[in-house]
Design a protein around this motif. Structure first.
Motif, PDB file in Angstrom:
ATOM      1  N   GLY A 340       0.818  -1.200   0.000  1.00 53.13           N
ATOM      2  CA  GLY A 340       0.000   0.000   0.000  1.00 53.13           C
ATOM      3  C   GLY A 340       0.857   1.257   0.000  1.00 53.13           C
ATOM      4  N   ASP A 341       1.939   1.246   0.765  1.00 56.77           N
ATOM      5  CA  ASP A 341       2.843   2.393   0.785  1.00 56.77           C
ATOM      6  C   ASP A 341       3.539   2.587  -0.563  1.00 56.77           C
ATOM      7  OD1 ASP A 341       2.172   2.796   3.410  1.00 56.77           O
ATOM      8  OD2 ASP A 341       3.913   1.721   4.218  1.00 56.77           O
ATOM      9  N   LEU A 342       3.783   1.490  -1.273  1.00 57.14           N
ATOM     10  CA  LEU A 342       4.485   1.557  -2.569  1.00 57.14           C
ATOM     11  C   LEU A 342       3.514   1.574  -3.750  1.00 57.14           C
ATOM     12  CD1 LEU A 342       7.310  -1.043  -1.841  1.00 57.14           C
ATOM     13  CD2 LEU A 342       7.535   1.437  -1.881  1.00 57.14           C
ATOM     14  N   GLU A 343       2.254   1.843  -3.506  1.00 58.96           N
ATOM     15  CA  GLU A 343       1.232   1.753  -4.553  1.00 58.96           C
ATOM     16  C   GLU A 343       1.556   2.639  -5.754  1.00 58.96           C
ATOM     17  OE1 GLU A 343      -3.622   2.293  -5.069  1.00 58.96           O
ATOM     18  OE2 GLU A 343      -2.627   2.727  -3.157  1.00 58.96           O
ATOM     19  N   ILE A 344       1.989   3.873  -5.491  1.00 54.69           N
ATOM     20  CA  ILE A 344       2.265   4.799  -6.593  1.00 54.69           C
ATOM     21  C   ILE A 344       3.446   4.302  -7.422  1.00 54.69           C
ATOM     22  CG2 ILE A 344       2.992   7.138  -7.166  1.00 54.69           C
ATOM     23  CD1 ILE A 344       1.483   8.110  -4.737  1.00 54.69           C
ATOM     24  N   ALA A 345       4.513   3.887  -6.754  1.00 56.10           N
ATOM     25  CA  ALA A 345       5.691   3.383  -7.481  1.00 56.10           C
ATOM     26  C   ALA A 345       5.352   2.142  -8.288  1.00 56.10           C
ATOM     27  CB  ALA A 345       6.816   3.078  -6.492  1.00 56.10           C
ATOM     28  N   ILE A 346       4.506   1.280  -7.740  1.00 55.15           N
ATOM     29  CA  ILE A 346       4.114   0.065  -8.459  1.00 55.15           C
ATOM     30  C   ILE A 346       3.296   0.415  -9.698  1.00 55.15           C
ATOM     31  CG2 ILE A 346       2.714  -2.030  -8.293  1.00 55.15           C
ATOM     32  CD1 ILE A 346       3.511  -2.178  -5.336  1.00 55.15           C
ATOM     33  N   GLU A 347       2.364   1.359  -9.565  1.00 57.57           N
ATOM     34  CA  GLU A 347       1.537   1.760 -10.707  1.00 57.57           C
ATOM     35  C   GLU A 347       2.369   2.456 -11.779  1.00 57.57           C
ATOM     36  OE1 GLU A 347      -1.594   4.138  -9.176  1.00 57.57           O
ATOM     37  OE2 GLU A 347      -2.710   2.443  -8.310  1.00 57.57           O
ATOM     38  N   GLU A 348       3.313   3.312 -11.377  1.00 55.71           N
ATOM     39  CA  GLU A 348       4.135   4.025 -12.356  1.00 55.71           C
ATOM     40  C   GLU A 348       4.953   3.062 -13.212  1.00 55.71           C
ATOM     41  OE1 GLU A 348       6.487   6.685 -10.111  1.00 55.71           O
ATOM     42  OE2 GLU A 348       4.955   8.250  -9.973  1.00 55.71           O
ATOM     43  N   LYS A 349       5.420   1.984 -12.623  1.00 58.48           N
ATOM     44  CA  LYS A 349       6.250   1.027 -13.370  1.00 58.48           C
ATOM     45  C   LYS A 349       5.460  -0.182 -13.863  1.00 58.48           C
ATOM     46  CE  LYS A 349      10.691   2.170 -11.347  1.00 58.48           C
ATOM     47  NZ  LYS A 349      12.001   1.661 -10.908  1.00 58.48           N
ATOM     48  N   SER A 350       4.135  -0.176 -13.600  1.00 53.82           N
ATOM     49  CA  SER A 350       3.286  -1.320 -13.994  1.00 53.82           C
ATOM     50  C   SER A 350       3.861  -2.634 -13.451  1.00 53.82           C
ATOM     51  CB  SER A 350       3.145  -1.375 -15.519  1.00 53.82           C
ATOM     52  OG  SER A 350       2.576  -0.186 -16.017  1.00 53.82           O
ATOM     53  N   ALA A 351       4.389  -2.570 -12.242  1.00 55.51           N
ATOM     54  CA  ALA A 351       5.071  -3.729 -11.670  1.00 55.51           C
ATOM     55  C   ALA A 351       4.080  -4.819 -11.272  1.00 55.51           C
ATOM     56  CB  ALA A 351       5.876  -3.296 -10.437  1.00 55.51           C
ATOM     57  N   GLN A 352       4.564  -6.063 -11.312  1.00 52.85           N
ATOM     58  CA  GLN A 352       3.768  -7.221 -10.916  1.00 52.85           C
ATOM     59  C   GLN A 352       4.386  -7.827  -9.659  1.00 52.85           C
ATOM     60  OE1 GLN A 352       3.285 -10.168 -13.981  1.00 52.85           O
ATOM     61  NE2 GLN A 352       2.587 -11.748 -12.564  1.00 52.85           N
ATOM     62  N   ILE A 376      11.575  -4.685  -1.207  1.00 53.30           N
ATOM     63  CA  ILE A 376      10.670  -4.546  -2.357  1.00 53.30           C
ATOM     64  C   ILE A 376      10.952  -3.261  -3.113  1.00 53.30           C
ATOM     65  CG2 ILE A 376       8.257  -4.353  -3.057  1.00 53.30           C
ATOM     66  CD1 ILE A 376       7.505  -6.102  -0.671  1.00 53.30           C
ATOM     67  N   SER A 377      11.208  -2.157  -2.397  1.00 52.52           N
ATOM     68  CA  SER A 377      11.513  -0.897  -3.084  1.00 52.52           C
ATOM     69  C   SER A 377      12.817  -1.008  -3.867  1.00 52.52           C
ATOM     70  CB  SER A 377      11.591   0.248  -2.075  1.00 52.52           C
ATOM     71  OG  SER A 377      12.616   0.008  -1.121  1.00 52.52           O
ATOM     72  N   ASN A 378      13.801  -1.768  -3.349  1.00 51.09           N
ATOM     73  CA  ASN A 378      15.037  -2.004  -4.104  1.00 51.09           C
ATOM     74  C   ASN A 378      14.747  -2.788  -5.382  1.00 51.09           C
ATOM     75  OD1 ASN A 378      16.677  -0.637  -2.392  1.00 51.09           O
ATOM     76  ND2 ASN A 378      17.660  -2.429  -1.487  1.00 51.09           N
ATOM     77  N   ALA A 379      13.870  -3.795  -5.274  1.00 47.24           N
ATOM     78  CA  ALA A 379      13.516  -4.582  -6.457  1.00 47.24           C
ATOM     79  C   ALA A 379      12.859  -3.713  -7.517  1.00 47.24           C
ATOM     80  CB  ALA A 379      12.586  -5.723  -6.055  1.00 47.24           C
ATOM     81  N   VAL A 387      12.089  -2.754 -18.978  1.00 43.43           N
ATOM     82  CA  VAL A 387      11.635  -4.019 -18.397  1.00 43.43           C
ATOM     83  C   VAL A 387      10.534  -3.743 -17.378  1.00 43.43           C
ATOM     84  CG1 VAL A 387      12.314  -6.033 -17.032  1.00 43.43           C
ATOM     85  CG2 VAL A 387      13.887  -5.098 -18.738  1.00 43.43           C
ATOM     86  N   VAL A 388       9.462  -4.529 -17.457  1.00 43.70           N
ATOM     87  CA  VAL A 388       8.381  -4.431 -16.470  1.00 43.70           C
ATOM     88  C   VAL A 388       8.806  -5.214 -15.227  1.00 43.70           C
ATOM     89  CG1 VAL A 388       5.989  -5.002 -15.947  1.00 43.70           C
ATOM     90  CG2 VAL A 388       6.615  -4.197 -18.236  1.00 43.70           C
ATOM     91  N   PRO A 389       8.882  -4.572 -14.062  1.00 39.97           N
ATOM     92  CA  PRO A 389       9.347  -5.267 -12.853  1.00 39.97           C
ATOM     93  C   PRO A 389       8.397  -6.399 -12.441  1.00 39.97           C
ATOM     94  CG  PRO A 389       9.414  -2.883 -12.555  1.00 39.97           C
ATOM     95  CD  PRO A 389       8.632  -3.139 -13.812  1.00 39.97           C
ATOM     96  N   ILE A 390       8.987  -7.538 -12.128  1.00 41.50           N
ATOM     97  CA  ILE A 390       8.241  -8.680 -11.584  1.00 41.50           C
ATOM     98  C   ILE A 390       8.945  -9.104 -10.303  1.00 41.50           C
ATOM     99  CG2 ILE A 390       7.470 -11.044 -11.954  1.00 41.50           C
ATOM    100  CD1 ILE A 390       7.483 -10.515 -14.943  1.00 41.50           C
ATOM    101  N   VAL A 391       8.201  -9.066  -9.202  1.00 43.87           N
ATOM    102  CA  VAL A 391       8.766  -9.407  -7.896  1.00 43.87           C
ATOM    103  C   VAL A 391       7.973 -10.589  -7.329  1.00 43.87           C
ATOM    104  CG1 VAL A 391       9.339  -8.605  -5.589  1.00 43.87           C
ATOM    105  CG2 VAL A 391       9.417  -7.006  -7.517  1.00 43.87           C
ATOM    106  N   ASN A 392       8.686 -11.654  -6.955  1.00 50.13           N
ATOM    107  CA  ASN A 392       8.059 -12.847  -6.383  1.00 50.13           C
ATOM    108  C   ASN A 392       8.510 -13.003  -4.925  1.00 50.13           C
ATOM    109  OD1 ASN A 392       6.766 -13.757  -8.835  1.00 50.13           O
ATOM    110  ND2 ASN A 392       8.815 -14.294  -9.566  1.00 50.13           N
TER     111      ASN A 392
END
Length: 503
Positions: A340-352, A376-379, A387-392
């Motif tokens: 939730g805190d990283l929501e904006i960064a995730i949306e900007e990069k379309s991260a999965q 997660i923020s480092n990833a 590249v679209v970020p993918i974090v597992n």
């Protein structure tokens, strides 16, 4: 008849001869064994000397390079103190390595050591050249030189030769130790035979001399005296270890207090520098020439970086000094809060972000949130633009192989949490260095940050009695593995508080 034979002069001559023969044989064996042991100890000493010499040289090279990088990052000459001290002793260390090579038992080891010394000179000269460029004001040329492959290539060659020497000496050390153990086993077998023979002779002599009970009492008294002496030494040693443990704990507390006070007290003058700098920028912008404006901008930028470094240092010191009491923490909720805190960064990069079902463990909730936030923020940050970020994020039960380096792991149930990404990755040789404070693998212009995040992560994991490692390949992403207990107490109990910066 038998008593007469035993009392005759001939029987005594035979007994004396047997005693002399046994004692002489044992003496020759002991002398031979001592000579062999001395030779093996001398070889082990030579091997240890080579290993210690190259290790100290390796550390000195790393300290020189660390001082250079610290000076480049902060433009603070205090980082040159360690740099200068290391340079002052590196010649002596090189001489020690060279001298130790002459006594090595390994063929062609002197050739490898000579190559290591040449690489050391080349690497140190390269570091000195960059520092001198900075001192002369040629920062751009220094950065270009640092970003080139020359320094890295020199260090890789240095590390390769270092590992070859180190591994070969370790192998030789293992061979010497194996020979030593074999000699000990042989000594024990021979000693048993000699002891048995001697014992039979002693028993015979005792029977002939009709040793009375006073001899037995005397030997018993000697044995009791030895036992008392051993018990006294054990008590003294236990007391010494207790004193060392208390001193170590006190030293750690003093270091943590120093980091807190230093970072807290440095904020106030830094605020004034920034405040007066902003006043100059806003109130005297018309009367300052372009060069002055450039100097002012650099000053404000450096002050901003210093403020970030101090804040991160304070957060790093408070991981253990201001940690909260452990409680039941649902890691699913922790990760949802972080996302939730990283929501904006995730949306900007379309991260999965893929997260499996996480367990509930005992821990410090705020520190666990900070741990996952940093990783997660480092990833998300260390990604190529195309590249679209993918974090597992996955969790499994820890295996015996995972726990082999953890002491008393049988007392807890352990899990292994893995956070992997498809980012830019890094060389595996840097897998340990990235957890050191203020260690960066990229310039500030490429990726923002102070290099303290992963150091904080390691400290948080260690406070939770866990272990964190990293695996990566350049261009193929990175994986951070955390081995943590599900139910344990904090590594150190200190004053309650939090890890947020309030300086």
């Amino acid at each position: 008849m038998i008593s007469k034979v035993l009392s005759s002069i001939y029987s005594w001559i035979v007994i004396v001869v047997l005693v002399i023969v046994v004692i002489t044989a044992n003496s020759f064996y002991v002398v031979s064994t001592l000579n062999d042991l001395s030779a093996l100890e001398a070889r082990l000493f030579t091997t240890n000397r080579v290993i210690n010499a190259i290790n100290r040289l390796h550390v000195a090279v790393l300290r020189v390079e660390s001082g250079q990088r610290g000076y480049m990052l902060t433009d603070d000459e205090k980082y040159l103190t360690d740099y200068s001290e290391s340079l002052s002793v590196i010649g002596e260390l090189m001489s020690e390595v060279e001298v130790s090579s002459f006594s090595s038992d390994i063929d062609d080891q002197s050739v490898r050591i000579e190559e290591l010394l040449d690489l050391t000179k080349a690497k140190v000269n390269e570091v000195i050249r960059v520092v001198e460029l900075i001192k002369e004001g040629n920062e751009q040329q220094a950065i270009e030189s640092l970003n080139s492959d020359k320094g890295i290539a020199l260090y890789r060659r240095f590390e390769t030769v270092f590992n070859d020497i180190h591994n070969s000496e370790r192998d030789m050390q293992g061979t010497h130790l194996a020979n030593l153990m074999s000699l000990r086993r042989d000594s024990v077998n021979t000693l048993i035979i000699s002891s048995a023979t001697t014992l039979l002779l002693i028993i015979t002599v005792f029977l002939l001399l009709k040793i009375n009970s006073r001899e037995h009492e005397r030997y018993q008294a000697d044995l009791e005296s030895v036992n008392e002496d051993l018990e006294s030494r054990i008590v003294e040693r236990t007391q010494e270890l207790s004193v060392y443990s208390d001193e170590l704990a006190r030293s750690n507390r003093e270091l943590e207090d120093f980091a807190f006070v230093a970072s807290h007290d440095l904020q106030e003058p830094l605020r004034k520098i920034r405040a007066f700098g902003n006043r100059l920028e806003s109130g005297y912008n018309d009367v300052i020439d372009e060069r002055g404006k450039d100097y002012l901008a650099r000053m404000l930028n450096a002050a901003e970086r210093m403020s970030m470094l101090i804040s991160d240092l304070l957060a790093f010191s408070r991981v253990s000094t201001r940690g909260r009491e452990f409680e039941e923490v649902n890691l699913d909720r922790v990760i949802k809060s972080v996302l939730g805190d990283l929501e904006i960064a995730i949306e900007e990069k379309s991260a999965q972000i893929n997260v499996c079902e996480m367990p509930t463990i005992r821990g410090d909730k705020s520190q666990l949130e900070q741990l996952f936030l940093n990783l997660i923020s480092n990833a998300l940050k260390f990604q190529s633009e195309s590249v679209v970020p993918i974090v597992n994020i996955t969790v499994t039960d820890a295996t015996e192989e995972d726990l082999k380096d953890i002491l008393m792991h049988e007392e807890n149930e352990w899990i292994k949490i893995a956070i992997s990404d498809n980012g830019i990755g890094f060389e595996q040789s840097f897998a340990e260095k990235i957890f050191a404070p203020f260690q960066r693998l990229h310039g500030r212009s490429e990726y923002k940050g102070t290099g303290i995040g992963l150091a904080v992560c390691r400290r948080i994991v260690e406070r939770h009695n866990g272990h964190i490692t990293a695996k990566s390949t350049p261009g193929e992403g990175a994986t951070f593995l955390m081995i943590m207990p599900k139910d344990s107490d904090p590594f150190s109990n200190n004053n309650n508080g939090d890890t947020h910066n309030d300086a």
